[in-house]
Design a protein around this motif. Structure first.
Motif, PDB file in Angstrom:
ATOM      1  N   ILE A 283       4.977  -1.306   2.948  1.00  0.00           N
ATOM      2  CA  ILE A 283       3.870  -1.070   4.204  1.00  0.00           C
ATOM      3  C   ILE A 283       2.596  -1.660   3.701  1.00  0.00           C
TER       4      ILE A 283
ATOM      5  N   HIS B 180       0.780  -1.267  -0.148  1.00  0.00           N
ATOM      6  CA  HIS B 180       0.050   0.011   0.066  1.00  0.00           C
ATOM      7  C   HIS B 180       0.881   1.179   0.094  1.00  0.00           C
ATOM      8  N   THR B 181       1.970   1.135   0.539  1.00  0.00           N
ATOM      9  CA  THR B 181       2.876   2.337   0.514  1.00  0.00           C
ATOM     10  C   THR B 181       4.085   1.772   0.701  1.00  0.00           C
ATOM     11  N   TRP B 182       5.359   2.721   0.627  1.00  0.00           N
ATOM     12  CA  TRP B 182       6.785   2.369   1.030  1.00  0.00           C
ATOM     13  C   TRP B 182       7.206   3.205   1.917  1.00  0.00           C
ATOM     14  N   GLY B 183       7.827   2.939   3.061  1.00  0.00           N
ATOM     15  CA  GLY B 183       8.132   3.970   3.962  1.00  0.00           C
ATOM     16  C   GLY B 183       9.583   4.683   3.718  1.00  0.00           C
ATOM     17  N   ALA B 184      10.044   5.506   4.565  1.00  0.00           N
ATOM     18  CA  ALA B 184      11.222   6.370   4.159  1.00  0.00           C
ATOM     19  C   ALA B 184      12.541   5.369   4.110  1.00  0.00           C
ATOM     20  N   ASP B 185      12.313   4.184   4.532  1.00  0.00           N
ATOM     21  CA  ASP B 185      13.418   3.280   4.495  1.00  0.00           C
ATOM     22  C   ASP B 185      13.514   2.337   3.372  1.00  0.00           C
ATOM     23  N   GLY B 186      12.213   2.532   2.514  1.00  0.00           N
ATOM     24  CA  GLY B 186      12.024   1.616   1.370  1.00  0.00           C
ATOM     25  C   GLY B 186      11.508   0.342   1.568  1.00  0.00           C
ATOM     26  N   ARG B 187      11.117   0.194   2.787  1.00  0.00           N
ATOM     27  CA  ARG B 187      10.414  -1.225   2.908  1.00  0.00           C
ATOM     28  C   ARG B 187       8.646  -0.812   2.659  1.00  0.00           C
TER      29      ARG B 187
ATOM     30  N   GLY C 268      -2.934  -0.856  -4.452  1.00  0.00           N
ATOM     31  CA  GLY C 268      -2.354  -0.305  -3.179  1.00  0.00           C
ATOM     32  C   GLY C 268      -2.628   0.926  -2.825  1.00  0.00           C
TER      33      GLY C 268
ATOM     34  N   ARG D 217      17.960   3.112   8.460  1.00  0.00           N
ATOM     35  CA  ARG D 217      17.945   2.622   7.275  1.00  0.00           C
ATOM     36  C   ARG D 217      17.399   3.495   6.240  1.00  0.00           C
TER      37      ARG D 217
END
Lengths: 432, 286
Positions: A53, A44-51, B137, B265
């Motif tokens: 979410i 659904h989205t990607w956090g500032a660390d690129g992982r 998404g 990170r």
């Protein structure tokens, strides 16, 4: 305490869990229900660390009775503590889900009072979601080490995925850093769940209740303890073959706590983590075994080359591979050819014999593959020497060139060699 | 396709998939391949080119639709439908050639990846499909009044219909609007119609999954009761003021998004690779 504040505290405590995938389950929506699960998972989205979410990843509570050295929520730390009520978590999940912020819930928890008490709280939450709100989206829940099997049975029928984190890859490390936990307390419930999943999968009835349809996962911390890559990879291999785990996540250790038994790292060992993920993929989809990738004389991964390239250079007797004749698994062993490319090659060569220009049109990337293949018996133009040194130098030179072009630096023989650009940017954690 | 005539003409159609299938029918009866194909509204008259406008005929398009499914394969139908939704300029001509060869060679056509137009159809399909998946998404709904949810998107490909159908399965008891701002199209879904008439959303066999065309052609109940969703022009749509409750959930989401990332990170390039900036306008958290 207000929901906003609780969310802040409990999401913050949950963030060190790498897993956030929503794949593997095909749960259908019911009449008057809300939600369904998608087999491939949806980010659904990607956090500032690129992982990525995809799930609302929170702890039920972070007041923990254990004092594991590496953990941010250990009882001796002075962090703000909060506890949700089951209703609060369920409401938050439903309201986020209605707005399509999330794909489902990932509920984990610190151990409060006793493992069984904690587990009951998790069960209550999931029960409200499934049976009261008719929620059919994805739910990933943690099993608390040391809880009773009846609770696992009940929870397993409601959730899509269960997981227990092993965290420390050997018994010694566990004793050193998490003295209150036992190896058996972790492995027993895992074995129990995998046995139940197997039994459930053998029931052929259409109306059977699904038990943990998306399987189990676990997580290992990398770099907090002295285990070698070989040892870690062996452990994962065992978990995949014996316990039929869906995924093992690797989490680069981040120094949060000070303790004499913990190393102090300036930065988390992200490159090592990435190498382990690459090797993990090779185990699961490419037919490699841990013994092929690493051995006692060579127990850690090459930092400059990815595990597959490294393996290929050490096994040049198996190359070059003829694109038009090799079978699927041989193609998969060529560096730079992945599952998609291999399948495309197999499909396309049914009709025509392939040449290098055809490969490019198929979208096969030749950057690494060019050194290891022939098409219709011919090498790629650039390749005039088929020796390990030549190939290794070229592979590294290509990587370095792109890096150096980016930084506008003068080429020099004395520069430290750097890992490939992709390895720096890439972050496989939890995307699939 | 070897005995087909290449004519120096431009074929025009109405821009819908049915219109395009009628065009395919027309080309088949005359065994001609046009120089170019355009949707009528996108074509600028040019004195060097002669044009033929092809009328949309639902019977003919249904015959082509069934023909592809029965004589080639479901995959071919699926590929052409999604390739048609993509934003590539020369998509129509490539799909036409792909279908022509398909009728000659059968399901084998899908494995002929070295043929340029087959590969181009497959890559167009991939583009459309992957964007559709990504947006499943990235769509963010907000409740604009009681049980009506609104979301705006800026997709490259025209994937509003399969996207909407995904959400009909997922949240069947919510009314929702998905607004494609690049094309100014609105996907409206009315759950009260869906509840009275369940059949369109239980898949018609596995075959027509995700395929809107099926509803127009096969499902009689759909024709009698009207669709539970429609796609209309959205240029006059005005967003009402948001309630406090809605703002609160937005805030909760933002807080969650910011806390869940691990600072040590930080990797903005990786983030951008997965979530390109073109989608950021519609996201609450960015």
């Amino acid at each position: 305490m207000e929901i906003l504040e609780k969310l802040k505290i409990l999401a913050d405590s949950a963030k060190y869990d790498a897993s956030c995938s929503s794949s593997g389950s095909n749960r259908k929506n019911t009449k008057n229900g809300i939600g369904n699960a998608n087999n491939s998972g949806i980010c659904h989205t990607w956090g500032a660390d690129g992982r990525c979410i995809s799930l609302l990843k929170i702890l039920f509570t972070n007041s923990c009775m254990y004092d594991c050295k590496y953990c941010i929520n250990r009882s001796s730390n002075t962090v703000p503590r909060a506890t949700f009520t089951p209703r609060e978590v369920a409401d938050l999940t439903i309201n986020f889900y209605k707005r399509n912020y999330i794909e489902g819930l990932f509920l984990s928890s610190a151990v409060i009072k006793s493992p069984d008490y904690t587990m009951e709280k998790l069960l209550q939450t999931v029960n409200i979601l499934r049976n009261e709100y008719n929620f059919n989206g994805y739910i990933h829940c943690k099993t608390i080490p040391g809880c009773s099997p009846e609770l696992i049975d009940k929870l397993g029928l409601l959730v899509d995925r269960l997981s227990i984190n092993i965290e420390l890859p050997s018994n010694n490390s566990l004793k050193l850093l998490a003295p209150q936990k036992e190896k058996n307390g972790i492995l027993k419930p895992m074995e129990y769940v995998s046995k139940n999943i197997m039994q459930n999968s053998q029931i052929k009835s259409k109306h059977k209740k699904l038990f943990v349809p998306a399987g189990q996962t676990t997580q290992l911390i990398i770099g907090a303890t002295p285990e070698t890559d070989l040892k870690i990879l062996k452990l994962s291999e065992g978990l995949y073959t014996k316990l039929k785990l869906k995924r093992v996540y690797y989490s680069a250790y981040i120094s949060i706590n000070n303790d004499k038994n913990l190393p102090t790292l300036k930065a988390p060992p992200l490159l090592r983590e990435n190498r382990l993920y690459q090797a993990d993929w090779l185990l699961r989809f490419y037919g490699f075994t841990s013994d092929q990738l690493l051995d006692v004389s060579h127990p850690n991964f090459n930092t400059l080359l990815d595990p597959k390239c490294d393996w290929a250079i050490r096994h040049l007797d198996k190359f070059p591979v003829e694109i038009n004749k090799a079978d699927y698994y041989t193609l998969l062993r060529v560096p730079g050819i992945g599952v998609i490319s291999a399948k495309r090659i197999i499909l396309a060569r049914r009709n025509f014999s392939l040449k290098f220009e055809n490969l490019k049109k198929l979208g096969v990337v030749l950057k690494r593959a060019q050194y290891f293949i022939t098409c219709q018996g011919k090498y790629y133009d650039k390749i005039y020497k088929f020796t390990p040194n030549f190939i290794e130098r070229n592979l590294l030179y290509d990587e370095r060139k792109t890096l150096i072009e980016q930084k506008f630096e003068q080429l020099s023989i004395f520069d430290n060699l750097l890992p490939a650009k992709e390895d720096k940017v890439k972050c496989l954690t939890g995307n699939l | 396709m070897s005995n087909w005539k290449l004519v120096n003409k431009v074929f025009l159609y109405d821009g819908t998939f049915e219109g395009f299938l009628s065009l395919v029918f027309y080309c088949f009866t005359l065994k001609t391949l046009p120089q170019k194909i355009y949707p009528i509204e996108k074509y600028y008259t040019n004195f060097l080119e002669t044009t033929i406008a092809i009328e949309t005929d639902y019977n003919k398009s249904k015959r082509v639709f069934d023909g592809i499914y029965n004589n080639i394969s479901f995959d071919t139908l699926y590929n052409s439908f999604y390739a048609f939704l993509s934003d590539q300029k020369d998509k129509e001509l490539n799909i036409l050639k792909y279908l022509c060869d398909g009728f000659e060679l059968g399901p084998k056509i899908n494995s002929m990846l070295t043929v340029p137009y087959v590969f181009s159809v497959l890559s167009m399909k991939k583009r459309a499909c992957s964007e559709c998946h990504k947006l499943k998404g990235l769509v963010r709904f907000m409740e604009i009044s009681n049980n009506i949810y609104y979301s705006s998107i800026h997709p490259d490909n025209n994937i509003i219909e399969p996207l909407g159908q995904h959400f009909i399965k997922r949240i069947p008891n919510q009314n929702f609007i998905i607004h494609d701002k690049n094309r100014n199209l609105c996907f409206l879904y009315n759950c009260s119609i869906n509840q009275n008439n369940h059949s369109p959303y239980q898949n018609n066999g596995a075959v027509y999954q995700n395929n809107a065309v099926a509803y127009r052609n096969n499902d009689t109940s759909y024709q009698n009761n009207g669709p539970a969703y429609q796609i209309i022009d959205g240029s006059n749509f005005k967003l009402p003021k948001l309630s406090d409750k809605e703002k609160y959930y937005k805030l909760l989401w933002k807080v969650f998004f910011e806390t869940i990332a691990i600072k040590e990170r930080k990797n903005p390039r990786c983030q951008m690779q997965f979530m390109p900036k073109k989608y950021w306008d519609d996201l609450i958290e960015m």
